[in-house]
Design a protein around this motif. Structure first.
Motif, mmCIF file in Angstrom:
data_model
loop_
_atom_site.group_PDB
_atom_site.id
_atom_site.type_symbol
_atom_site.label_atom_id
_atom_site.label_comp_id
_atom_site.label_asym_id
_atom_site.label_seq_id
_atom_site.Cartn_x
_atom_site.Cartn_y
_atom_site.Cartn_z
ATOM 1 N N ASN A 269 0.790 -1.117 0.013
ATOM 2 C CA ASN A 269 0.012 -0.226 0.059
ATOM 3 C C ASN A 269 0.679 0.755 -0.085
ATOM 4 N N ARG B 57 3.872 6.924 -6.781
ATOM 5 C CA ARG B 57 3.101 6.623 -8.237
ATOM 6 C C ARG B 57 1.408 7.164 -8.558
ATOM 7 N N TYR B 58 1.375 7.540 -7.203
ATOM 8 C CA TYR B 58 0.003 8.280 -7.458
ATOM 9 C C TYR B 58 0.677 9.866 -7.118
ATOM 10 N N SER C 80 1.143 10.933 -10.266
ATOM 11 C CA SER C 80 -0.130 10.689 -11.781
ATOM 12 C C SER C 80 -0.852 11.943 -11.211
ATOM 13 N N PHE C 81 -0.822 12.903 -10.088
ATOM 14 C CA PHE C 81 -1.952 13.552 -9.390
ATOM 15 C C PHE C 81 -0.611 15.011 -9.687
ATOM 16 N N ARG D 86 2.867 2.118 -3.464
ATOM 17 C CA ARG D 86 1.575 3.461 -4.557
ATOM 18 C C ARG D 86 1.856 4.830 -4.091
ATOM 19 N N TYR D 87 2.289 5.014 -2.509
ATOM 20 C CA TYR D 87 1.638 6.653 -2.712
ATOM 21 C C TYR D 87 3.376 7.230 -3.523
#
Length: 67
Positions: A7, A13-14, A17-18, A10-11
Motif C-alpha cells: 500500500n 506513483r500516485y 500521476s497527480f 503506491r504513494y
C-alpha cells in the motif's frame, strides 16, 4: 505487514500521476497560443519573466545573494 508495504509503495506513483495531471491541465489551455508566432513569443516571455521573478524573490528572501 506485506500488505502495508504494498500500500505504501503506491504513494509515489500516485504523487507522480497527480502532479502530471495538474501540469497537463494547466498547460492545455495555453497550447492554442503557441500556434501563432506573436502569442508564442509573448507566452515564452511571460514564462521566463515569472521564473526570473521567482528566482530573484527567493534569493532575496533567503539571503543567498546581495540584491
Amino acid at each position: 505487514m506485506q500488505e502495508f508495504f504494498n500500500n505504501v509503495s503506491r504513494y509515489p506513483r500516485y504523487l507522480i500521476s497527480f502532479t502530471l495531471g495538474i501540469f497537463f491541465n494547466a498547460i492545455e489551455p495555453l497550447m492554442p497560443l503557441l500556434k501563432r508566432p506573436t502569442t508564442a513569443i509573448a507566452l515564452v516571455g511571460i514564462v521566463v519573466s515569472v521564473f526570473v521573478f521567482l528566482t530573484f524573490t527567493l534569493k532575496a528572501m533567503l539571503g543567498l545573494s546581495a540584491v
